[in-house]
Design an enzyme around this catalytic site. Structure first.
Site, PDB file in Angstrom:
ATOM      1  N   CYS A  27       5.360  -2.482   6.706  1.00 39.26           N
ATOM      2  CA  CYS A  27       4.854  -1.127   6.358  1.00 39.26           C
ATOM      3  C   CYS A  27       3.910  -1.144   4.968  1.00 39.26           C
ATOM      4  O   CYS A  27       4.674  -1.181   3.938  1.00 39.26           O
ATOM      5  CB  CYS A  27       5.933  -0.042   6.136  1.00 39.26           C
ATOM      6  N   CYS A  30       4.991   1.561   2.226  1.00 37.92           N
ATOM      7  CA  CYS A  30       6.230   1.246   1.901  1.00 37.92           C
ATOM      8  C   CYS A  30       6.131   0.378   0.645  1.00 37.92           C
ATOM      9  O   CYS A  30       6.931   0.162  -0.286  1.00 37.92           O
ATOM     10  CB  CYS A  30       7.171   0.363   2.821  1.00 37.92           C
TER      11      CYS A  30
END
Length: 103
Positions: A27, A30
């Site tokens: 991600c 993230c």
């Protein structure tokens, strides 16, 4: 030397607030959140515990807390959810939460 592993339940029911970052290695947002969390821990020290939960490796926890998008941050105090937000969170927002809930 044996190491006892705390359960997620024990962690979130601890004395201090716990900020849980639900993330995945793949991600992009993230990855943006990670250095912000590092800055947060550098600034607030022991006032809050930061825990990262990889949703790919901890699917049960992701399902239990109905994680639909990542990153999702959940702040627990005394085992109860006091704040929850998806998306990259800025440092000032997280610091404000620590001040509000961390004493």
């Amino acid at each position: 030397m044996s190491q006892t592993k705390e359960s997620f339940h024990d962690i979130i029911h601890g004395d201090k607030p716990v900020l849980v970052d639900f993330y995945a290695d793949w991600c992009g947002p993230c990855k943006q959140q990670a250095p912000i969390l590092k800055q947060l821990t550098d600034r607030v020290g022991e006032k809050v515990r930061v825990v990262k939960v990889n949703v790919d490796k901890s699917q049960k926890a992701a399902m239990q807390y109905q994680i639909r998008s990542i990153p999702t941050m959940i702040l627990f105090k005394g085992g109860k959810i006091v704040w929850r937000q998806s998306g990259v969170q800025p440092l000032h927002t997280l610091e404000g939460l620590v001040k509000q809930y961390g004493g």
